[in-house]
Design a protein around this motif. Structure first.
Motif, PDB file in Angstrom:
ATOM      1  N   GLY A  71      30.668  35.136  61.817  1.00 37.54           N
ATOM      2  CA  GLY A  71      30.799  35.778  60.515  1.00 37.54           C
ATOM      3  C   GLY A  71      31.470  34.903  59.475  1.00 37.54           C
ATOM      4  O   GLY A  71      31.974  33.808  59.767  1.00 37.54           O
ATOM      5  N   ASP A  72      31.497  35.408  58.221  1.00 38.99           N
ATOM      6  CA  ASP A  72      32.031  34.619  57.111  1.00 38.99           C
ATOM      7  C   ASP A  72      33.290  35.221  56.502  1.00 38.99           C
ATOM      8  O   ASP A  72      33.663  34.873  55.381  1.00 38.99           O
ATOM      9  CB  ASP A  72      30.970  34.444  56.022  1.00 38.99           C
ATOM     10  CG  ASP A  72      30.486  35.766  55.454  1.00 38.99           C
ATOM     11  OD1 ASP A  72      30.952  36.841  55.903  1.00 38.99           O
ATOM     12  OD2 ASP A  72      29.642  35.736  54.539  1.00 38.99           O
ATOM     13  N   LEU A  73      33.975  36.095  57.241  1.00 43.11           N
ATOM     14  CA  LEU A  73      35.219  36.668  56.731  1.00 43.11           C
ATOM     15  C   LEU A  73      36.383  35.738  57.071  1.00 43.11           C
ATOM     16  O   LEU A  73      37.356  36.096  57.750  1.00 43.11           O
ATOM     17  CB  LEU A  73      35.448  38.067  57.309  1.00 43.11           C
ATOM     18  CG  LEU A  73      34.356  39.089  56.992  1.00 43.11           C
ATOM     19  CD1 LEU A  73      34.691  40.441  57.603  1.00 43.11           C
ATOM     20  CD2 LEU A  73      34.127  39.209  55.492  1.00 43.11           C
ATOM     21  N   ILE A  74      36.290  34.534  56.566  1.00 40.35           N
ATOM     22  CA  ILE A  74      37.271  33.490  56.809  1.00 40.35           C
ATOM     23  C   ILE A  74      37.156  32.486  55.666  1.00 40.35           C
ATOM     24  O   ILE A  74      36.070  32.289  55.105  1.00 40.35           O
ATOM     25  CB  ILE A  74      37.035  32.804  58.178  1.00 40.35           C
ATOM     26  CG1 ILE A  74      38.084  31.717  58.429  1.00 40.35           C
ATOM     27  CG2 ILE A  74      35.620  32.254  58.292  1.00 40.35           C
ATOM     28  CD1 ILE A  74      38.054  31.175  59.863  1.00 40.35           C
ATOM     29  N   MET A 128      59.357  25.446  46.054  1.00 42.76           N
ATOM     30  CA  MET A 128      57.999  25.801  46.439  1.00 42.76           C
ATOM     31  C   MET A 128      57.425  24.778  47.421  1.00 42.76           C
ATOM     32  O   MET A 128      57.778  23.595  47.389  1.00 42.76           O
ATOM     33  CB  MET A 128      57.098  25.863  45.202  1.00 42.76           C
ATOM     34  CG  MET A 128      57.455  26.936  44.194  1.00 42.76           C
ATOM     35  SD  MET A 128      56.611  28.468  44.575  1.00 42.76           S
ATOM     36  CE  MET A 128      57.409  29.576  43.389  1.00 42.76           C
ATOM     37  N   ILE A 129      56.509  25.261  48.250  1.00 45.96           N
ATOM     38  CA  ILE A 129      55.708  24.375  49.087  1.00 45.96           C
ATOM     39  C   ILE A 129      54.234  24.621  48.762  1.00 45.96           C
ATOM     40  O   ILE A 129      53.866  25.669  48.212  1.00 45.96           O
ATOM     41  CB  ILE A 129      55.944  24.606  50.590  1.00 45.96           C
ATOM     42  CG1 ILE A 129      55.558  26.048  50.975  1.00 45.96           C
ATOM     43  CG2 ILE A 129      57.375  24.300  50.960  1.00 45.96           C
ATOM     44  CD1 ILE A 129      55.607  26.310  52.473  1.00 45.96           C
ATOM     45  N   GLU A 130      53.396  23.635  49.082  1.00 51.81           N
ATOM     46  CA  GLU A 130      51.960  23.772  48.887  1.00 51.81           C
ATOM     47  C   GLU A 130      51.267  23.321  50.162  1.00 51.81           C
ATOM     48  O   GLU A 130      51.523  22.217  50.657  1.00 51.81           O
ATOM     49  CB  GLU A 130      51.492  22.952  47.687  1.00 51.81           C
ATOM     50  CG  GLU A 130      50.126  23.365  47.155  1.00 51.81           C
ATOM     51  CD  GLU A 130      49.840  22.773  45.786  1.00 51.81           C
ATOM     52  OE1 GLU A 130      48.993  23.333  45.067  1.00 51.81           O
ATOM     53  OE2 GLU A 130      50.468  21.745  45.434  1.00 51.81           O
ATOM     54  N   ARG A 131      50.399  24.203  50.716  1.00 53.15           N
ATOM     55  CA  ARG A 131      49.776  23.917  51.991  1.00 53.15           C
ATOM     56  C   ARG A 131      48.329  24.414  52.026  1.00 53.15           C
ATOM     57  O   ARG A 131      48.006  25.445  51.426  1.00 53.15           O
ATOM     58  CB  ARG A 131      50.532  24.608  53.130  1.00 53.15           C
ATOM     59  CG  ARG A 131      51.938  24.152  53.347  1.00 53.15           C
ATOM     60  CD  ARG A 131      51.990  22.754  53.952  1.00 53.15           C
ATOM     61  NE  ARG A 131      53.352  22.405  54.354  1.00 53.15           N
ATOM     62  CZ  ARG A 131      54.260  21.844  53.547  1.00 53.15           C
ATOM     63  NH1 ARG A 131      53.934  21.580  52.275  1.00 53.15           N
ATOM     64  NH2 ARG A 131      55.465  21.558  53.997  1.00 53.15           N
ATOM     65  N   TYR A 132      47.474  23.697  52.777  1.00 53.78           N
ATOM     66  CA  TYR A 132      46.166  24.224  53.132  1.00 53.78           C
ATOM     67  C   TYR A 132      46.348  25.166  54.322  1.00 53.78           C
ATOM     68  O   TYR A 132      46.947  24.780  55.336  1.00 53.78           O
ATOM     69  CB  TYR A 132      45.207  23.098  53.526  1.00 53.78           C
ATOM     70  CG  TYR A 132      44.803  22.191  52.393  1.00 53.78           C
ATOM     71  CD1 TYR A 132      43.771  22.553  51.534  1.00 53.78           C
ATOM     72  CD2 TYR A 132      45.441  20.977  52.192  1.00 53.78           C
ATOM     73  CE1 TYR A 132      43.390  21.721  50.491  1.00 53.78           C
ATOM     74  CE2 TYR A 132      45.067  20.136  51.154  1.00 53.78           C
ATOM     75  CZ  TYR A 132      44.047  20.513  50.310  1.00 53.78           C
ATOM     76  OH  TYR A 132      43.669  19.697  49.279  1.00 53.78           O
ATOM     77  N   VAL A 133      45.850  26.371  54.194  1.00 56.78           N
ATOM     78  CA  VAL A 133      45.912  27.344  55.284  1.00 56.78           C
ATOM     79  C   VAL A 133      44.588  28.103  55.334  1.00 56.78           C
ATOM     80  O   VAL A 133      44.092  28.559  54.301  1.00 56.78           O
ATOM     81  CB  VAL A 133      47.077  28.348  55.104  1.00 56.78           C
ATOM     82  CG1 VAL A 133      47.068  29.378  56.235  1.00 56.78           C
ATOM     83  CG2 VAL A 133      48.419  27.625  55.059  1.00 56.78           C
ATOM     84  N   THR A 134      44.025  28.218  56.534  1.00 61.52           N
ATOM     85  CA  THR A 134      42.807  28.991  56.732  1.00 61.52           C
ATOM     86  C   THR A 134      43.181  30.409  57.141  1.00 61.52           C
ATOM     87  O   THR A 134      43.909  30.608  58.121  1.00 61.52           O
ATOM     88  CB  THR A 134      41.927  28.366  57.826  1.00 61.52           C
ATOM     89  OG1 THR A 134      41.512  27.064  57.394  1.00 61.52           O
ATOM     90  CG2 THR A 134      40.696  29.211  58.093  1.00 61.52           C
ATOM     91  N   LEU A 135      42.717  31.382  56.365  1.00 59.11           N
ATOM     92  CA  LEU A 135      42.950  32.795  56.676  1.00 59.11           C
ATOM     93  C   LEU A 135      41.691  33.397  57.275  1.00 59.11           C
ATOM     94  O   LEU A 135      40.568  33.033  56.903  1.00 59.11           O
ATOM     95  CB  LEU A 135      43.320  33.567  55.407  1.00 59.11           C
ATOM     96  CG  LEU A 135      44.575  33.115  54.659  1.00 59.11           C
ATOM     97  CD1 LEU A 135      44.855  34.070  53.493  1.00 59.11           C
ATOM     98  CD2 LEU A 135      45.782  33.045  55.586  1.00 59.11           C
ATOM     99  N   ALA A 136      41.870  34.332  58.196  1.00 54.42           N
ATOM    100  CA  ALA A 136      40.731  34.980  58.856  1.00 54.42           C
ATOM    101  C   ALA A 136      40.997  36.469  58.983  1.00 54.42           C
ATOM    102  O   ALA A 136      42.123  36.898  59.234  1.00 54.42           O
ATOM    103  CB  ALA A 136      40.493  34.368  60.240  1.00 54.42           C
ATOM    104  N   CYS A 137      39.931  37.245  58.816  1.00 53.87           N
ATOM    105  CA  CYS A 137      40.016  38.697  58.981  1.00 53.87           C
ATOM    106  C   CYS A 137      39.686  39.055  60.424  1.00 53.87           C
ATOM    107  O   CYS A 137      38.742  38.508  61.013  1.00 53.87           O
ATOM    108  CB  CYS A 137      39.043  39.388  58.030  1.00 53.87           C
ATOM    109  SG  CYS A 137      39.053  41.194  58.157  1.00 53.87           S
ATOM    110  N   VAL A 138      40.433  39.984  60.998  1.00 49.50           N
ATOM    111  CA  VAL A 138      40.180  40.412  62.367  1.00 49.50           C
ATOM    112  C   VAL A 138      38.808  41.074  62.503  1.00 49.50           C
ATOM    113  O   VAL A 138      38.228  41.117  63.594  1.00 49.50           O
ATOM    114  CB  VAL A 138      41.295  41.359  62.848  1.00 49.50           C
ATOM    115  CG1 VAL A 138      41.176  42.719  62.170  1.00 49.50           C
ATOM    116  CG2 VAL A 138      41.300  41.504  64.363  1.00 49.50           C
TER     117      VAL A 138
END
Length: 524
Positions: free
Chosen positions: A300-303, A284-294
């Motif tokens: 906006g706050d869809l992120i 396993m790996i563990e990472r910070y990742v920012t996801l965003a909606c198109v």
């Protein structure tokens, strides 16, 4: 309904006039019974087969793109709730009309209920991976609704002739209200009971029992300097309950990890299937990742940004051995949703993963438990499949994933964007030093500079917070010496390659919005 009365008593019954209002009430109550009974039956056939959910799912699949964007703009992450409420309101209006027709021609009321049932059956049968039994809730519900309509109107329609006209009317009204009351209670009991039984079948207990493995590669830990500590500024790490949720699922899929499997197939030399236990046993790996909606508009706050635990996707794909020309990986959810990711992006070394954990706990059910995709740098509609069931290697020429025929771009790298969190639009602030702060993101490229300007003046460089990697957003702040008046604040970001974000305003379709976030404030 009168079969148990003696012949003599039945002979003393006469018809009492029914009003359109009576018919409308009877129609709505009958529809309530139909929905309630259907919910109860759907406990056996699956929540996606209940009429409201099935019809709502069909609407989501077929609504024009402009309608989808309008719903997200108006209701945000509550768009599915709004859809169900709107569907219920339309159903109530339709049912009232059926009841009015039934006052004069009972068969018209029954025909309307049959139409309602047929719509529910048709919608249920379009759901992914369902059999003919999916039609059962709507069929049984329609029969219950028709019986209720006839009974309630019948209770209004006949009373004894032994009393005077006024008393006959009063008796008829009491019978009608009694019938409505009984039917309404029955609808409530059936509907709530069905929903409670469905909830009891949820996988909450199974999720609670999951013990996440320890990541062999934990990556960088967020330093304290990643959070600037400014009031009203979005935290560096988004809490699970606050993380945005945009998907096509009307009801959250309940996937038992004990029976879950991931199938990797298509244009590969080594097709494979993994169980939950086999997935958790892998490194396993563990990472910070920012996801965003198109669908996220400018500002906006869809992120959201989270720390994800999962299995590196690259290793699984290399084991499966993609064949020449397999330039697309189609990820498929248990409910049939598909997203198409460029194979090259999943193999280029970014921390794409099959995630099983989010911020130190198993994935929340609404965020894809037991497993979902997390791919840095791509908008969610081409990468972030929840409730993952399949990975199919194919090509863009051979297959269009869910959103592509609806007008969205096939490949969707996340664009450089920035947002002002404080002061918020329309806010009045005191003259003097005003802290302007927000977040900026350019996943896979990283943020090098954020600038703010006031009333179209010169750009002023903001202070950037620390960050973990180029795959997450960065907080920023700028101190403004404000004097009384009305002002327009704008922000722009520049990525590590020296490319500033696009100034021109464009809509979210087809590959993400562009433009500077602008807020207007008053300084007193």
């Amino acid at each position: 309904m009168w079969a148990w009365r003696s012949a003599g008593e039945a002979a003393r019954l006469v018809n009492v006039g029914r009003t359109k209002r009576d018919g409308a009430v009877a129609g709505v109550v009958a529809a309530g019974v139909a929905i309630g009974v259907a919910e109860l039956v759907a406990v056996l056939t699956g929540p996606r087969t209940a009429p409201l959910v099935a019809v709502g799912g069909w609407v989501v699949d077929h609504v024009p793109e402009a309608g989808k964007e309008l719903a997200i703009d108006l209701f945000g992450t509550y768009d599915k709730v709004a859809l169900l409420i709107g569907t219920s309101v339309l159903l109530a209006a339709f049912a009232a009309g059926i009841g009015v027709l039934a006052v004069r021609r009972r068969y018209l009321g029954y025909a309307g209920i049959a139409l309602f049932g047929a719509i529910g059956v048709g919608a249920a049968l379009t759901r992914h991976d369902v059999g003919l039994l999916a039609a059962l809730p709507s069929l049984v519900g329609a029969l219950a609704g028709a019986a209720t309509l006839g009974w309630v109107l019948g209770e209004r329609g006949r009373v004894s002739v032994d009393s005077g006209a006024a008393e006959e009317e009063a008796v008829g009204r009491r019978r009608f209200l009694r019938g409505v009351g009984f039917a309404a209670v029955g609808a409530l009991v059936a509907g709530v009971g069905g929903r409670m039984l469905s909830v009891r079948r949820s996988v909450t207990a199974a999720r609670d029992a999951v013990v996440l493995p320890t990541a062999g590669d934990t990556g960088a830990v967020a330093p304290p300097q990643a959070d600037l500590g400014v009031a009203h500024l979005t935290p560096y790490v988004t809490g699970n309950r606050s993380f945005y949720r945009i998907d096509t699922a009307i009801t959250v899929p309940q996937v038992d990890p004990a029976t879950w499997k991931l199938r990797i197939h298509g244009r590969v030399d080594n097709p494979m299937t993994l169980t939950w236990e086999q997935l958790l046993a892998r490194p396993m790996i563990e990472r910070y990742v920012t996801l965003a909606c198109v669908s996220n508009p400018v500002g906006g706050d869809l992120i959201g940004n989270a720390r994800w635990l999962g299995v590196p996707l690259k290793e699984l794909l290399l084991e499966a051995a993609p064949q020449a020309g397999a330039d697309q990986v189609v990820s498929r959810s248990v409910d049939g949703f598909t997203a198409g990711s460029p194979t090259a992006a999943l193999l280029d070394g970014r921390d794409a993963m099959i995630a099983v954990g989010m911020n130190g706990v198993p994935l929340p059910i609404e965020h894809g438990f037991p497993a979902r995709l997390v791919v840095p740098g791509l908008y969610g509609y081409v990468s972030a499949t929840k409730w993952l069931a399949e990975l199919e290697l194919t090509s863009f020429a051979d297959f269009d994933a869910y959103w592509i025929p609806r007008g969205w771009a096939r490949e969707a790298p996340i664009k450089t964007q920035s947002r002002i969190d404080t002061p918020s639009a329309g806010r009045e602030v005191a003259a003097g030093t005003v802290v302007v702060a927000g977040v900026a993101w350019a996943q896979r490229r990283g943020i090098s500079t954020v600038e703010v300007r006031v009333n179209g003046g010169a750009w002023q460089k903001a202070t950037l917070a620390a960050t973990v990697s180029i795959d997450t957003w960065r907080q920023w702040r700028w101190e403004w010496q404000a004097t009384p008046g009305r002002y327009e604040l704008q922000v722009r970001a520049t990525d590590n390659g020296g490319t500033p974000q696009v100034e021109t305003r464009t809509p979210q379709v087809p590959d993400g919005a562009t433009g500077y976030h602008t807020v207007r404030v008053t300084v007193a």
